[in-house]
Design a protein around this motif. Structure first.
Motif, mmCIF file in Angstrom:
data_model
loop_
_atom_site.group_PDB
_atom_site.id
_atom_site.type_symbol
_atom_site.label_atom_id
_atom_site.label_comp_id
_atom_site.label_asym_id
_atom_site.label_seq_id
_atom_site.Cartn_x
_atom_site.Cartn_y
_atom_site.Cartn_z
ATOM 1 N N ARG A 1 8.709 -12.353 5.445
ATOM 2 C CA ARG A 1 7.513 -13.009 5.978
ATOM 3 C C ARG A 1 6.210 -12.419 5.474
ATOM 4 N N SER A 2 6.280 -11.569 4.475
ATOM 5 C CA SER A 2 5.081 -10.821 4.088
ATOM 6 C C SER A 2 4.891 -10.850 2.583
ATOM 7 N N VAL A 3 3.966 -11.689 2.147
ATOM 8 C CA VAL A 3 3.770 -11.946 0.722
ATOM 9 C C VAL A 3 3.308 -10.707 -0.046
ATOM 10 N N LEU A 4 2.696 -9.745 0.646
ATOM 11 C CA LEU A 4 2.130 -8.589 -0.061
ATOM 12 C C LEU A 4 3.107 -7.424 -0.205
ATOM 13 N N PHE A 5 4.253 -7.492 0.479
ATOM 14 C CA PHE A 5 5.193 -6.367 0.449
ATOM 15 C C PHE A 5 6.301 -6.584 -0.580
ATOM 16 N N ARG A 6 6.817 -5.465 -1.088
ATOM 17 C CA ARG A 6 7.910 -5.487 -2.061
ATOM 18 C C ARG A 6 9.072 -4.647 -1.533
ATOM 19 N N VAL A 7 10.238 -4.842 -2.125
ATOM 20 C CA VAL A 7 11.441 -4.144 -1.660
ATOM 21 C C VAL A 7 11.218 -2.630 -1.584
ATOM 22 N N ASP A 8 10.555 -2.078 -2.587
ATOM 23 C CA ASP A 8 10.357 -0.632 -2.645
ATOM 24 C C ASP A 8 9.395 -0.103 -1.582
ATOM 25 N N ASP A 9 8.740 -1.003 -0.869
ATOM 26 C CA ASP A 9 7.734 -0.565 0.118
ATOM 27 C C ASP A 9 8.361 -0.070 1.418
ATOM 28 N N GLU A 10 9.642 -0.287 1.607
ATOM 29 C CA GLU A 10 10.277 0.086 2.856
ATOM 30 C C GLU A 10 9.956 1.542 3.218
ATOM 31 N N GLY A 11 9.502 1.733 4.458
ATOM 32 C CA GLY A 11 9.165 3.081 4.915
ATOM 33 C C GLY A 11 7.731 3.493 4.634
ATOM 34 N N GLN A 12 7.018 2.717 3.800
ATOM 35 C CA GLN A 12 5.608 3.028 3.511
ATOM 36 C C GLN A 12 4.706 2.337 4.544
ATOM 37 N N PRO A 13 3.506 2.876 4.767
ATOM 38 C CA PRO A 13 2.596 2.216 5.719
ATOM 39 C C PRO A 13 2.259 0.788 5.269
ATOM 40 N N LYS A 14 2.359 -0.146 6.223
ATOM 41 C CA LYS A 14 2.024 -1.536 5.928
ATOM 42 C C LYS A 14 0.604 -1.655 5.376
ATOM 43 N N ASP B 1 -1.243 0.421 3.613
ATOM 44 C CA ASP B 1 -1.383 0.820 2.205
ATOM 45 C C ASP B 1 -0.743 -0.202 1.278
ATOM 46 N N CYS B 2 0.435 -0.713 1.671
ATOM 47 C CA CYS B 2 1.132 -1.679 0.823
ATOM 48 C C CYS B 2 0.326 -2.976 0.734
ATOM 49 N N ALA B 3 -0.235 -3.386 1.861
ATOM 50 C CA ALA B 3 -1.049 -4.603 1.861
ATOM 51 C C ALA B 3 -2.279 -4.412 0.982
ATOM 52 N N ALA B 4 -2.899 -3.233 1.053
ATOM 53 C CA ALA B 4 -4.100 -2.966 0.250
ATOM 54 C C ALA B 4 -3.769 -3.048 -1.234
ATOM 55 N N ARG B 5 -2.621 -2.494 -1.621
ATOM 56 C CA ARG B 5 -2.212 -2.564 -3.023
ATOM 57 C C ARG B 5 -2.026 -4.019 -3.446
ATOM 58 N N GLY B 6 -1.398 -4.801 -2.554
ATOM 59 C CA GLY B 6 -1.196 -6.220 -2.842
ATOM 60 C C GLY B 6 -2.522 -6.947 -3.055
ATOM 61 N N LEU B 7 -3.521 -6.614 -2.263
ATOM 62 C CA LEU B 7 -4.834 -7.250 -2.397
ATOM 63 C C LEU B 7 -5.476 -6.910 -3.731
ATOM 64 N N ARG B 8 -5.373 -5.645 -4.106
ATOM 65 C CA ARG B 8 -5.986 -5.224 -5.380
ATOM 66 C C ARG B 8 -5.292 -5.888 -6.559
ATOM 67 N N ASP B 9 -3.985 -6.124 -6.416
ATOM 68 C CA ASP B 9 -3.249 -6.824 -7.478
ATOM 69 C C ASP B 9 -3.756 -8.251 -7.635
ATOM 70 N N ILE B 10 -4.036 -8.889 -6.506
ATOM 71 C CA ILE B 10 -4.499 -10.283 -6.543
ATOM 72 C C ILE B 10 -5.919 -10.366 -7.091
ATOM 73 N N ASN B 11 -6.765 -9.446 -6.641
ATOM 74 C CA ASN B 11 -8.171 -9.534 -7.017
ATOM 75 C C ASN B 11 -8.780 -8.143 -7.124
ATOM 76 N N GLY B 12 -8.939 -7.678 -8.341
ATOM 77 C CA GLY B 12 -9.471 -6.327 -8.571
ATOM 78 C C GLY B 12 -10.950 -6.205 -8.259
ATOM 79 N N GLU B 13 -11.603 -7.336 -7.990
ATOM 80 C CA GLU B 13 -13.058 -7.283 -7.743
ATOM 81 C C GLU B 13 -13.391 -6.877 -6.317
ATOM 82 N N ILE B 14 -12.429 -6.975 -5.417
ATOM 83 C CA ILE B 14 -12.765 -6.717 -4.014
ATOM 84 C C ILE B 14 -12.535 -5.249 -3.653
ATOM 85 N N ARG B 15 -13.268 -4.783 -2.658
ATOM 86 C CA ARG B 15 -13.106 -3.411 -2.180
ATOM 87 C C ARG B 15 -12.289 -3.440 -0.894
ATOM 88 N N VAL B 16 -11.284 -2.588 -0.857
ATOM 89 C CA VAL B 16 -10.357 -2.591 0.277
ATOM 90 C C VAL B 16 -10.245 -1.186 0.862
#
Ligand SMILES: [Zn+2]
Ligand SMILES: [Zn+2]
Length: 394
Positions: free
Chosen positions: A72-85, A87-102
Motif C-alpha cells: 500500500r505504499s508507493v514510496l517503500f521498497r523491499v529493502d526498506d523493511e525495518g527502516q524508519p518510514k 526516512d524511506c518516504a523522504a528518499r522516495g520523494l527525492r527520487d521523484i523530484n530532486g527540486e524539493i526540500r524534504v
C-alpha cells in the motif's frame, strides 16, 4: 487552433500544470507543508506533493517499514523493511523530484513536534490512523492558526475534512461520543498508555488510499491558492456503492479545541539547554501586569514525574510526558502491582521541578510555551531550536 507546444516550455516539468486556469506554480513551489503520518495515505499524499513540486515538505512518522506496508505504499521498497518510514518516504520523494526540500522525522506528532514547526507551515495534511493524534494535530493547528486537511480510510471507504482556524468548525467539533470513547479506551486506569490494543492495523487498500489522498492533496492545493470554500466541510466516499457526498460540520461553541494563541514572542532559548528556572527569568520582563504570584509554565502534555510503590519502598524518577509511558512500565518490579503515579500539568517558579530542563519536562524543540503569572498569560517560542527543528525546510 494554435499548437500548444509553441507556447510551452517543454523543459519545464510543470508546463502542463501551468495550463490549468487558476494554477500558480510559484505558490506551490513556495509552500511549506507538513504531512503527519507516512502510512498508506501519507505515501500517496507525499507522492502527490513531490509530483506537484511543493517546495518544502516536513514529514513525520513514528514507525518502521514492515512487510505489510509494501502492498500500500508507493514510496517503500523491499529493502526498506525495518527502516524508519519517514526516512524511506523522504528518499522516495527525492527520487521523484530532486527540486524539493524534504525534512523527515521519526517522531510522534503528539510529543516530538514543537508548535514553532506547525506555525511555519502553510498547511498541515493529516494522514493518521487514530483519533487521539488527529485531535492533537487539530489543537496544534488551531493554536498557531494553520489550516489542516484530515484524511481517513477503512477498507474501500474514506473521508476528507478541511479545517481552517480560527473560524468555522474543527476536527473536535466533528467528534461524537463514540469517538471520545475510542480515545479513552487507549488508556488504562492509572492513565498509562495501553500497548495491548491493536494500533494502526486498519484494513485498507492502496486504491482507496490514492482516492482519498488525491482529494486531500487537491484540497491542499485549493487552500494554497486561496480557495477556502470547503473549510469546515467534509467529503465522504464509499467505494462499495460508489456513494460520494459532501457535508458541512456545525461549529460547537463549547468545543475545547478553539484556542488560538495571541502574540507569540521569541526567546533565544532551546528546550534541551534551558531549565524552567531560566525560562522564568527570561519570561519575567514580558509580563505587563504587576503581580506577586509565582510564574508558572503550563504544560500541554501531562508530565509523569515519578512512579513509586510504598509496599516495596521503590521510587523511580521518570520525567516523561505521561502519554509516552506504557502500562507495562508502570508495574512494580517488586510486587507486580501498578505503581503510584506522580503527575503534574504545570511547573511553578519556586518548585523543585523548576530545576528540570524544558526537554526533561517533556517539551519538544522549537515549541511554543504558555507561561502565566496571576491572570496574565504570555506565549514564548524557543527560537534557539529553529534551525535544527526545521532542518532542510528552514
Ligand atoms: Zn471545534
Ligand atoms: Zn511493589
Amino acid at each position: 487552433m494554435a499548437d500548444d507546444s509553441m507556447f510551452l516550455d517543454e523543459s519545464d516539468r510543470y508546463s502542463r500544470l501551468r495550463l490549468i486556469s487558476w494554477w500558480e506554480q510559484e505558490k506551490i513551489a513556495g509552500a511549506r507543508i507538513m504531512v503527519a503520518g507516512a502510512g498508506a495515505l501519507g505515501n500517496e499524499v507525499l507522492k502527490n506533493l513531490a509530483l506537484l513540486g511543493v517546495g518544502r515538505v516536513f514529514l513525520l512518522d513514528f514507525d518502521d517499514v514492515e512487510n505489510s506496508n509494501l502492498s500500500r505504499s508507493v514510496l517503500f521498497r523491499v529493502d526498506d523493511e525495518g527502516q524508519p518510514k519517514a526516512d524511506c518516504a523522504a528518499r522516495g520523494l527525492r527520487d521523484i523530484n530532486g527540486e524539493i526540500r524534504v525534512e523527515a522525522r521519526k517522531a510522534n506528532v503528539m510529543t516530538d513536534i514543537g508548535l514553532g514547526i506547525f506555525r511555519e507551515m502553510n498547511l498541515v495534511i493529516g494522514c493518521l490512523d487514530n483519533r487521539e493524534a488527529r485531535l492533537w494535530l487539530n489543537r496544534s493547528c488551531w493554536k498557531v492558526n494553520v489550516p489542516w486537511v484530515d484524511g481517513g480510510i477503512q477498507e474501500i471507504a474514506g473521508v476528507v475534512k478541511v479545517f481552517m482556524p480560527p473560524g468555522g468548525s474543527c476536527y473536535e467539533c466533528t467528534m461524537t461520543e463514540a469517538d471520545y470513547r475510542l480515545i479513552n479506551l487507549r488508556y488504562s486506569c492509572p492513565l498509562l498508555r495501553r500497548e495491548d490494543l491493536l494500533q494502526g492495523k486498519v484494513p485498507t487498500a492502496p486504491t482507496i488510499a490514492s482516492v482519498i489522498a488525491g482529494l486531500q492533496t487537491q484540497e491542499a492545493l485549493k487552500l494554497l491558492h486561496g480557495m477556502d470554500d470547503f473549510a469546515g466541510k467534509g467529503m465522504v466516499f464509499s467505494g462499495m456503492g460508489n456513494n460520494f457526498y459532501t457535508t458541512a460540520f456545525p461549529r460547537k461553541e463549547d468545543c475545547l479545541s478553539h484556542e488560538t494563541y495571541p502574540d507569540v514572542q521569541g526567546l533565544p532559548l532551546s528546550a534541551k539547554d534551558t531549565s524552567a528556572e531560566s525560562l522564568f527569568e527570561a519570561a519575567a520582563p514580558h509580563f505587563k501586569t504587576e503581580s506577586s504570584a509565582p510564574i508558572k509554565l503550563v504544560l500541554d502534555r501531562d508530565l509523569l514525574l515519578h512512579l513509586s510503590c510504598q509496599a516495596c519502598d521503590l521510587h523511580r524518577q521518570i520525567n516523561r510526558p505521561l502519554m509516552t509511558v506504557s502500562q507495562k512500565e508502570g508495574v512494580c518490579t517488586g510486587c507486580g502491582e501498578d505503581m503510584i503515579t506522580s503527575i503534574t500539568n504545570e511547573i511553578r517558579q519556586d518548585s523543585e521541578t523548576a530545576k528540570l530542563t524544558l526537554a526533561e519536562a517533556g517539551i519538544p524543540p522549537y515549541d511554543i510555551l504558555r507561561v502565566t503569572r496571576g491572570d496574565e498569560s504570555c506565549f514564548f517560542c524557543l527560537e534557539e531550536d529553529r534551525a535544527t527543528a526545521l532542518g532542510e525546510v528552514l
